[in-house]
Design a protein around this motif. Structure first.
Motif, PDB file in Angstrom:
ATOM      1  N   ALA A  45     -45.468  27.434 -45.932  1.00 51.82           N
ATOM      2  CA  ALA A  45     -45.991  26.769 -44.736  1.00 51.82           C
ATOM      3  C   ALA A  45     -47.034  27.671 -44.116  1.00 51.82           C
ATOM      4  CB  ALA A  45     -44.866  26.469 -43.739  1.00 51.82           C
ATOM      5  N   GLY A  46     -47.933  27.079 -43.324  1.00 47.47           N
ATOM      6  CA  GLY A  46     -48.919  27.862 -42.609  1.00 47.47           C
ATOM      7  C   GLY A  46     -48.302  28.582 -41.431  1.00 47.47           C
ATOM      8  N   ILE A  47     -49.057  29.492 -40.834  1.00 45.35           N
ATOM      9  CA  ILE A  47     -48.548  30.281 -39.714  1.00 45.35           C
ATOM     10  C   ILE A  47     -48.063  29.378 -38.586  1.00 45.35           C
ATOM     11  CG2 ILE A  47     -49.232  31.880 -37.880  1.00 45.35           C
ATOM     12  CD1 ILE A  47     -51.040  33.271 -39.908  1.00 45.35           C
ATOM     13  N   GLY A  48     -48.901  28.403 -38.209  1.00 43.62           N
ATOM     14  CA  GLY A  48     -48.528  27.530 -37.103  1.00 43.62           C
ATOM     15  C   GLY A  48     -47.275  26.730 -37.384  1.00 43.62           C
ATOM     16  N   ARG A  49     -47.140  26.196 -38.601  1.00 41.64           N
ATOM     17  CA  ARG A  49     -45.961  25.404 -38.957  1.00 41.64           C
ATOM     18  C   ARG A  49     -44.704  26.265 -38.971  1.00 41.64           C
ATOM     19  NH1 ARG A  49     -46.758  19.863 -40.798  1.00 41.64           N
ATOM     20  NH2 ARG A  49     -48.809  19.391 -39.958  1.00 41.64           N
ATOM     21  N   VAL A  50     -44.816  27.474 -39.528  1.00 36.45           N
ATOM     22  CA  VAL A  50     -43.654  28.367 -39.584  1.00 36.45           C
ATOM     23  C   VAL A  50     -43.163  28.679 -38.176  1.00 36.45           C
ATOM     24  CG1 VAL A  50     -42.886  30.705 -40.166  1.00 36.45           C
ATOM     25  CG2 VAL A  50     -44.222  29.387 -41.817  1.00 36.45           C
ATOM     26  N   ALA A  54     -43.742  27.001 -35.412  1.00 39.65           N
ATOM     27  CA  ALA A  54     -43.330  25.801 -34.682  1.00 39.65           C
ATOM     28  C   ALA A  54     -41.885  25.418 -34.982  1.00 39.65           C
ATOM     29  CB  ALA A  54     -44.264  24.644 -35.006  1.00 39.65           C
ATOM     30  N   ARG A  55     -41.436  25.648 -36.215  1.00 37.51           N
ATOM     31  CA  ARG A  55     -40.075  25.246 -36.563  1.00 37.51           C
ATOM     32  C   ARG A  55     -39.071  26.392 -36.401  1.00 37.51           C
ATOM     33  NH1 ARG A  55     -41.725  24.312 -42.817  1.00 37.51           N
ATOM     34  NH2 ARG A  55     -41.351  26.408 -43.643  1.00 37.51           N
ATOM     35  N   SER A  56     -39.548  27.537 -35.932  1.00 32.96           N
ATOM     36  CA  SER A  56     -38.643  28.647 -35.664  1.00 32.96           C
ATOM     37  C   SER A  56     -38.163  28.563 -34.215  1.00 32.96           C
ATOM     38  CB  SER A  56     -39.359  29.986 -35.889  1.00 32.96           C
ATOM     39  OG  SER A  56     -40.264  30.249 -34.832  1.00 32.96           O
ATOM     40  N   ASP A  57     -37.253  29.452 -33.864  1.00 32.51           N
ATOM     41  CA  ASP A  57     -36.780  29.512 -32.480  1.00 32.51           C
ATOM     42  C   ASP A  57     -37.530  30.559 -31.675  1.00 32.51           C
ATOM     43  OD1 ASP A  57     -34.828  27.553 -32.924  1.00 32.51           O
ATOM     44  OD2 ASP A  57     -33.403  29.037 -33.692  1.00 32.51           O
ATOM     45  N   LEU A  58     -38.614  31.071 -32.212  1.00 33.48           N
ATOM     46  CA  LEU A  58     -39.357  32.125 -31.539  1.00 33.48           C
ATOM     47  C   LEU A  58     -40.099  31.576 -30.319  1.00 33.48           C
ATOM     48  CD1 LEU A  58     -40.896  33.921 -34.652  1.00 33.48           C
ATOM     49  CD2 LEU A  58     -38.980  34.716 -33.249  1.00 33.48           C
ATOM     50  N   PRO A  59     -40.043  32.280 -29.190  1.00 34.18           N
ATOM     51  CA  PRO A  59     -40.789  31.862 -27.993  1.00 34.18           C
ATOM     52  C   PRO A  59     -42.247  32.304 -28.111  1.00 34.18           C
ATOM     53  CG  PRO A  59     -39.525  33.841 -27.509  1.00 34.18           C
ATOM     54  CD  PRO A  59     -39.207  33.470 -28.944  1.00 34.18           C
ATOM     55  N   THR A  60     -43.122  31.412 -28.553  1.00 32.00           N
ATOM     56  CA  THR A  60     -44.508  31.775 -28.828  1.00 32.00           C
ATOM     57  C   THR A  60     -45.476  31.176 -27.809  1.00 32.00           C
ATOM     58  OG1 THR A  60     -44.850  29.900 -30.317  1.00 32.00           O
ATOM     59  CG2 THR A  60     -44.044  31.962 -31.295  1.00 32.00           C
ATOM     60  N   LEU A  85     -48.456  35.410 -29.228  1.00 32.43           N
ATOM     61  CA  LEU A  85     -47.452  36.265 -28.613  1.00 32.43           C
ATOM     62  C   LEU A  85     -46.066  35.737 -28.923  1.00 32.43           C
ATOM     63  CD1 LEU A  85     -49.028  36.641 -25.038  1.00 32.43           C
ATOM     64  CD2 LEU A  85     -49.600  37.903 -27.119  1.00 32.43           C
ATOM     65  N   VAL A  86     -45.146  36.630 -29.177  1.00 35.30           N
ATOM     66  CA  VAL A  86     -43.738  36.280 -29.358  1.00 35.30           C
ATOM     67  C   VAL A  86     -42.950  37.042 -28.300  1.00 35.30           C
ATOM     68  CG1 VAL A  86     -41.730  36.387 -30.881  1.00 35.30           C
ATOM     69  CG2 VAL A  86     -43.980  35.841 -31.833  1.00 35.30           C
ATOM     70  N   GLY A  87     -42.322  36.297 -27.417  1.00 33.59           N
ATOM     71  CA  GLY A  87     -41.607  36.948 -26.321  1.00 33.59           C
ATOM     72  C   GLY A  87     -42.520  37.767 -25.444  1.00 33.59           C
ATOM     73  N   GLY A  88     -43.778  37.341 -25.336  1.00 36.42           N
ATOM     74  CA  GLY A  88     -44.739  38.029 -24.484  1.00 36.42           C
ATOM     75  C   GLY A  88     -45.434  39.207 -25.127  1.00 36.42           C
ATOM     76  N   ARG A  89     -45.102  39.523 -26.375  1.00 35.78           N
ATOM     77  CA  ARG A  89     -45.727  40.658 -27.076  1.00 35.78           C
ATOM     78  C   ARG A  89     -46.639  40.151 -28.186  1.00 35.78           C
ATOM     79  NH1 ARG A  89     -41.782  44.687 -29.610  1.00 35.78           N
ATOM     80  NH2 ARG A  89     -43.632  46.040 -29.537  1.00 35.78           N
ATOM     81  N   PRO A  90     -47.800  40.760 -28.372  1.00 36.36           N
ATOM     82  CA  PRO A  90     -48.669  40.353 -29.484  1.00 36.36           C
ATOM     83  C   PRO A  90     -47.941  40.507 -30.817  1.00 36.36           C
ATOM     84  CG  PRO A  90     -49.845  41.803 -27.971  1.00 36.36           C
ATOM     85  CD  PRO A  90     -48.401  41.855 -27.572  1.00 36.36           C
ATOM     86  N   ALA A  91     -47.993  39.450 -31.629  1.00 35.93           N
ATOM     87  CA  ALA A  91     -47.331  39.478 -32.938  1.00 35.93           C
ATOM     88  C   ALA A  91     -48.297  39.156 -34.074  1.00 35.93           C
ATOM     89  CB  ALA A  91     -46.161  38.489 -32.958  1.00 35.93           C
ATOM     90  N   ILE A  92     -49.327  38.365 -33.794  1.00 33.07           N
ATOM     91  CA  ILE A  92     -50.307  37.982 -34.801  1.00 33.07           C
ATOM     92  C   ILE A  92     -51.685  37.973 -34.147  1.00 33.07           C
ATOM     93  CG2 ILE A  92     -51.020  36.242 -36.482  1.00 33.07           C
ATOM     94  CD1 ILE A  92     -48.183  35.127 -36.416  1.00 33.07           C
ATOM     95  N   LEU A  93     -52.649  38.585 -34.809  1.00 36.59           N
ATOM     96  CA  LEU A  93     -54.051  38.538 -34.387  1.00 36.59           C
ATOM     97  C   LEU A  93     -54.813  37.705 -35.401  1.00 36.59           C
ATOM     98  CD1 LEU A  93     -56.385  39.599 -32.538  1.00 36.59           C
ATOM     99  CD2 LEU A  93     -56.625  41.489 -34.183  1.00 36.59           C
ATOM    100  N   ILE A  94     -55.583  36.743 -34.917  1.00 32.52           N
ATOM    101  CA  ILE A  94     -56.288  35.815 -35.810  1.00 32.52           C
ATOM    102  C   ILE A  94     -57.741  35.695 -35.386  1.00 32.52           C
ATOM    103  CG2 ILE A  94     -56.435  33.423 -36.637  1.00 32.52           C
ATOM    104  CD1 ILE A  94     -53.429  33.182 -36.194  1.00 32.52           C
ATOM    105  N   ILE A  95     -58.648  35.710 -36.354  1.00 36.38           N
ATOM    106  CA  ILE A  95     -60.041  35.345 -36.134  1.00 36.38           C
ATOM    107  C   ILE A  95     -60.368  34.196 -37.061  1.00 36.38           C
ATOM    108  CG2 ILE A  95     -60.821  37.214 -37.673  1.00 36.38           C
ATOM    109  CD1 ILE A  95     -63.462  37.179 -36.012  1.00 36.38           C
ATOM    110  N   GLU A  96     -60.889  33.115 -36.498  1.00 36.94           N
ATOM    111  CA  GLU A  96     -61.252  31.924 -37.252  1.00 36.94           C
ATOM    112  C   GLU A  96     -62.747  31.655 -37.081  1.00 36.94           C
ATOM    113  OE1 GLU A  96     -57.008  29.518 -36.858  1.00 36.94           O
ATOM    114  OE2 GLU A  96     -58.603  29.142 -35.395  1.00 36.94           O
TER     115      GLU A  96
END
Length: 222
Positions: free
Chosen positions: A160-165, A167-173, A205-216
């Motif tokens: 799955a892509g980053i967004g899909r993964v 979205a279906r997790s319980d992570l507060p993003t 951000l996950v739980g208010g902390r940076p977890a992924i940096l993306i440039i598109e």
């Protein structure tokens, strides 16, 4: 090699997955209607060297004279692959250019990470499945300790892509947009982007902390 990736996108991909020297490069379904294709292996993406969100010579979106369509793409907050399928009017393929897991060689303030932290760096292109048209060139820096090993594995395996993964997790993003606008481009980018492109840089951000940096990066005539 980029042409080879487009040919794979048009005819479908049923070759066996390739692996980089770091392993973990695989094919698989990335998200609804999309397939991941391993096109080639490159060096570590330059996202490791980013020190500021605004690229040299970049024009901020507020001063770039963007069309409503361009602004809508840069401001879009949903799953970008789904949005690109709508824009292109066809399914898209995710072409994996490079992926590597490694300890960070230096502090990375933009990613909120310290030297030695476990990280995954990857670069992909989204292309129209029938047309081979480039829709997005993207680079990402992920911190597995902050998103979880299971989510990291799903992203790296291409299930799955980053967004899909996420979205279906319980992570507060949440998403923290750092910059949007027009980038000058450069010879290291695909021809469709080399003379200038739409670009955006953001953190997840996950739980208010940076977890992924993306440039598109997107073609200006998308």
């Amino acid at each position: 090699m980029r042409g080879e990736g487009r040919q794979q996108a048009r005819r479908g991909e049923d070759q066996r997955p390739e692996q980089s020297s770091a392993g973990n490069v695989r094919q698989g379904c990335v998200c609804s209607g999309a397939r991941q294709i391993v096109a080639r292996q490159e060096g570590v993406p330059k996202i490791l060297d980013m020190t500021t969100a605004r690229p040299a010579g970049g024009i901020d979106a507020s001063a770039a004279g963007l069309t409503p369509k361009q602004r809508g793409i840069l401001d879009y907050e949903g799953t970008i692959t789904t949005r690109m399928e709508t824009v292109a009017g066809e399914p898209v393929d995710v072409v994996l250019l490079t992926q590597e897991r490694l300890p960070l060689p230096h502090d990375h303030p933009l990613a909120g990470a310290r030297r030695g932290e476990d990280a995954v760096v990857r670069a992909v292109e989204l292309r129209g499945r029938s047309s081979g048209r480039l829709l997005i060139h993207a680079r990402a820096l992920l911190l597995p300790a902050r998103i979880g090993e299971d989510e990291t594995r799903q992203i790296m395996d291409g299930t799955a892509g980053i967004g899909r993964v996420l979205a279906r997790s319980d992570l507060p993003t949440t998403r923290n947009m750092l910059w949007t606008g027009i980038e000058q481009g450069g010879p290291e980018l695909p021809p469709a982007l080399a003379e200038g492109c739409l670009a955006r840089v953001y953190q997840i951000l996950v739980g208010g902390r940076p977890a992924i940096l993306i440039i598109e990066r997107f073609p200006r005539d998308i």
